[in-house]
Design an enzyme around this catalytic site. Structure first.
Site, PDB file in Angstrom:
ATOM      1  N   HIS A   1     -42.068 -10.785  -8.990  1.00  0.00           N
ATOM      2  CA  HIS A   1     -42.516 -12.176  -9.798  1.00  0.00           C
ATOM      3  C   HIS A   1     -41.067 -13.023 -10.378  1.00  0.00           C
ATOM      4  O   HIS A   1     -41.234 -13.965 -10.169  1.00  0.00           O
ATOM      5  CB  HIS A   1     -43.018 -11.604 -11.123  1.00  0.00           C
ATOM      6  CG  HIS A   1     -44.668 -10.786 -11.029  1.00  0.00           C
ATOM      7  ND1 HIS A   1     -44.938  -9.624 -11.702  1.00  0.00           N
ATOM      8  CD2 HIS A   1     -45.715 -11.302 -10.370  1.00  0.00           C
ATOM      9  CE1 HIS A   1     -46.025  -9.164 -11.365  1.00  0.00           C
ATOM     10  NE2 HIS A   1     -46.505 -10.148 -10.482  1.00  0.00           N
TER      11      HIS A   1
ATOM     12  N   ARG B   1     -47.416 -12.406  -0.585  1.00  0.00           N
ATOM     13  CA  ARG B   1     -46.753 -11.135   0.051  1.00  0.00           C
ATOM     14  C   ARG B   1     -47.026 -10.763   1.745  1.00  0.00           C
ATOM     15  O   ARG B   1     -46.377 -10.488   2.330  1.00  0.00           O
ATOM     16  CB  ARG B   1     -46.918  -9.732  -0.710  1.00  0.00           C
ATOM     17  CG  ARG B   1     -46.340  -9.800  -2.248  1.00  0.00           C
ATOM     18  CD  ARG B   1     -46.944  -8.767  -3.143  1.00  0.00           C
ATOM     19  NE  ARG B   1     -48.461  -9.136  -3.220  1.00  0.00           N
ATOM     20  CZ  ARG B   1     -49.114  -8.352  -4.037  1.00  0.00           C
ATOM     21  NH1 ARG B   1     -48.804  -7.398  -5.002  1.00  0.00           N
ATOM     22  NH2 ARG B   1     -50.447  -8.736  -4.213  1.00  0.00           N
TER      23      ARG B   1
ATOM     24  N   SER C   1     -47.538  -4.850  -9.575  1.00  0.00           N
ATOM     25  CA  SER C   1     -47.530  -4.103 -10.847  1.00  0.00           C
ATOM     26  C   SER C   1     -48.346  -3.093 -10.893  1.00  0.00           C
ATOM     27  O   SER C   1     -47.926  -1.989 -11.463  1.00  0.00           O
ATOM     28  CB  SER C   1     -48.162  -5.186 -12.057  1.00  0.00           C
ATOM     29  OG  SER C   1     -47.526  -6.370 -11.988  1.00  0.00           O
TER      30      SER C   1
END
Ligand code: PNS
Length: 160
Positions: A17, A90, A127
């Site tokens: 991030h 990604r 995350s």
């Protein structure tokens, strides 16, 4: 003034991030990191904690600010004069959902989404995975900002 938003749940912010936020801060005059509430996710940190962690992790970027929102991302953008949403991609697996959201946001409010390719160094990072590995005692210190690693260890040691 060119303004962009980097939206997400950020529970917690990862180095992936942070890399996107830093790169966006070089392209735009102002970047707002928006911590959005996703009720379907079980959170490790409160919204206030997530904001604080992002502020600390992004302190060296002078044109980056952090806020939260409970509503629609396009309304957040409208009220702040933000013209663009910046998201990291990604892998192809991200693409379907991200494209759907981008098109919805354009159709709702004419707001553009710019996709940035994730730094390959962080292509596997999320995350959720960071939390899972840390919960089982794994070392994710290279994958999150130092301040996050410290707070994660404290939180997990407290039994969340
Ligand atoms: O980090 P995440 O959970 O993948 O981020 C998804 C997020 C928070 C950016 C997305 O769910 C969002 O924009 N939520 C705000 C509410 C909203 O505008 N929903 C409609 C999206 S088209």
């Amino acid at each position: 003034m060119r303004k962009a938003v980097c939206p997400g749940s950020f529970d917690p912010i990862t180095n992936g991030h942070l890399d996107i936020i830093e790169r966006a801060s070089r392209l735009f005059d102002e970047v707002v990191v928006a911590v959005l509430i996703n009720k379907s996710k079980a959170n490790l940190f409160t919204v206030e904690e997530r904001i604080e962690l992002i502020q600390e992790a992004s302190a060296e970027f002078p044109n980056v600010t952090v806020e939260s929102s409970h509503g629609l991302l396009v309304d957040f953008c409208r009220t702040r004069g933000i013209q663009a949403i910046v998201k990291g991609l990604r892998a192809v697996s991200d693409f379907d959902y991200e494209l759907q959201m981008a098109q919805m946001n354009t159709s709702l409010a004419g707001i553009e989404t710019l996709f940035m390719s994730t730094n390959p160094q962080y292509a596997f990072l999320s995350s959720s995975l960071v939390k899972e590995v840390a919960r089982y005692g794994g070392d994710v210190s290279r994958l999150v900002p130092d301040v996050v690693w410290k707070r994660m260890r404290e939180r997990l040691a407290d039994g969340e």
